[in-house]
Design an enzyme around this catalytic site. Structure first.
Site, PDB file in Angstrom:
ATOM      1  N   ASP A  87      -5.006  -1.905  -2.341  1.00 21.83           N
ATOM      2  CA  ASP A  87      -4.557  -1.616  -3.703  1.00 21.83           C
ATOM      3  C   ASP A  87      -5.036  -2.762  -4.606  1.00 21.83           C
ATOM      4  OD1 ASP A  87      -1.901   0.157  -4.996  1.00 21.83           O
ATOM      5  OD2 ASP A  87      -2.762  -1.510  -6.126  1.00 21.83           O
ATOM      6  N   ILE A  88      -5.605  -2.415  -5.741  1.00 24.70           N
ATOM      7  CA  ILE A  88      -6.214  -3.394  -6.643  1.00 24.70           C
ATOM      8  C   ILE A  88      -5.160  -4.207  -7.411  1.00 24.70           C
ATOM      9  CG2 ILE A  88      -6.462  -1.992  -8.759  1.00 24.70           C
ATOM     10  CD1 ILE A  88      -9.247  -4.062  -7.106  1.00 24.70           C
TER      11      ILE A  88
ATOM     12  N   GLU B   4       0.942   7.521 -11.069  1.00 25.76           N
ATOM     13  CA  GLU B   4      -0.228   7.029 -11.800  1.00 25.76           C
ATOM     14  C   GLU B   4      -1.502   7.803 -11.411  1.00 25.76           C
ATOM     15  OE1 GLU B   4      -0.649   2.690 -11.558  1.00 25.76           O
ATOM     16  OE2 GLU B   4      -2.823   2.966 -11.679  1.00 25.76           O
TER      17      GLU B   4
ATOM     18  N   HIS C  36      -1.512   9.549  -1.937  1.00 24.95           N
ATOM     19  CA  HIS C  36      -1.812   8.265  -1.296  1.00 24.95           C
ATOM     20  C   HIS C  36      -0.525   7.652  -0.776  1.00 24.95           C
ATOM     21  CE1 HIS C  36      -1.287   7.722  -5.635  1.00 24.95           C
ATOM     22  NE2 HIS C  36      -0.745   6.558  -5.376  1.00 24.95           N
TER      23      HIS C  36
HETATM   24  P1  AMP Z   1       0.995   5.564  -7.987  1.00 24.53           P
HETATM   25  O1  AMP Z   1       0.129   6.746  -8.373  1.00 24.53           O
HETATM   26  O2  AMP Z   1       2.170   5.387  -8.911  1.00 24.53           O
HETATM   27  O3  AMP Z   1       1.404   5.608  -6.543  1.00 24.53           O
HETATM   28  O4  AMP Z   1       0.116   4.246  -8.192  1.00 24.53           O
HETATM   29  C1  AMP Z   1      -1.274   4.236  -7.991  1.00 24.53           C
HETATM   30  C2  AMP Z   1      -1.685   2.974  -7.270  1.00 24.53           C
HETATM   31  O5  AMP Z   1      -3.108   2.991  -7.198  1.00 24.53           O
HETATM   32  C3  AMP Z   1      -1.279   1.674  -7.983  1.00 24.53           C
HETATM   33  O6  AMP Z   1      -0.607   0.834  -7.057  1.00 24.53           O
HETATM   34  C4  AMP Z   1      -2.613   1.083  -8.445  1.00 24.53           C
HETATM   35  O7  AMP Z   1      -2.638  -0.314  -8.425  1.00 24.53           O
HETATM   36  C5  AMP Z   1      -3.595   1.691  -7.454  1.00 24.53           C
HETATM   37  N1  AMP Z   1      -4.949   1.812  -7.966  1.00 24.53           N
HETATM   38  C6  AMP Z   1      -5.342   2.408  -9.118  1.00 24.53           C
HETATM   39  N2  AMP Z   1      -6.681   2.318  -9.268  1.00 24.53           N
HETATM   40  C7  AMP Z   1      -7.150   1.656  -8.174  1.00 24.53           C
HETATM   41  C8  AMP Z   1      -8.440   1.248  -7.729  1.00 24.53           C
HETATM   42  N3  AMP Z   1      -9.548   1.497  -8.453  1.00 24.53           N
HETATM   43  N4  AMP Z   1      -8.541   0.579  -6.549  1.00 24.53           N
HETATM   44  C9  AMP Z   1      -7.440   0.317  -5.819  1.00 24.53           C
HETATM   45  N5  AMP Z   1      -6.192   0.678  -6.176  1.00 24.53           N
HETATM   46  C10 AMP Z   1      -6.039   1.337  -7.342  1.00 24.53           C
END
Ligand code: AMP
Length: 130
Positions: free
Chosen positions: A29-30, A88, A93
């Site tokens: 996770d970024i 988000e 995931h």
């Molecule tokens: P959620 O959809 O609420 O479970 O959150 C989405 C997760 O994806 C968050 O923890 C972000 O930090 C992560 N995320 C979003 N874009 C990226 C990316 N390009 N690479 C890695 N993690 C990501």
């Protein structure tokens, strides 16, 4: 439009990859809650966890377990926590989070890591993935 995770899986957007098979992809996770925070994604782009067909759901959990075992060998922590949020990114995931404290599970305080640190963490987890 493909999700950001579909674009990561396709290699269009870079990621700190941990593991991959025909159906699943794991990467760091970024914006991690804790060092080693990893996401496990089915390649099939489905929005919500419980909309997955039961076979994909079970295989996602099995793949996540393998990643979690590698994580626990790689990162000093009390245990690996798992959560599914998806508010988000509308592509299923599993969050695997090394936990030392309740706050690590809270998605509120984040840790900031350099690119070199992400690379080193990913390499370590990858080496322990069986
Ligand atoms: P959620 O959809 O609420 O479970 O959150 C989405 C997760 O994806 C968050 O923890 C972000 O930090 C992560 N995320 C979003 N874009 C990226 C990316 N390009 N690479 C890695 N993690 C990501």
């Amino acid at each position: 439009m493909p999700s950001i995770f579909t674009r990561i899986i396709a290699g269009e957007i870079p990621s700190y990859k941990i593991a991959e098979d025909a159906n699943f992809f794991a990467f760091l996770d970024i914006n991690p809650n804790a060092k080693g925070h990893t996401l496990v994604v089915p390649k099939k782009e489905i929005n919500k966890l419980f909309d997955l067909d039961s076979q994909t759901y079970i295989e996602l959990m099995q793949f996540s377990r393998r990643v979690a075992i590698a994580l626990e060998k790689s990162i000093l922590c009390k245990r690996i926590g798992m959560s599914v949020i998806g508010l988000e990114v509308p592509h299923v995931h599993v969050h695997l989070i090394p936990l030392n404290d309740m706050k690590d599970a809270a998605f509120e305080s984040k840790v900031s890591l350099t690119s070199d640190e992400f690379i080193a963490i990913a390499e370590k987890i990858k080496a322990n993935f069986i």
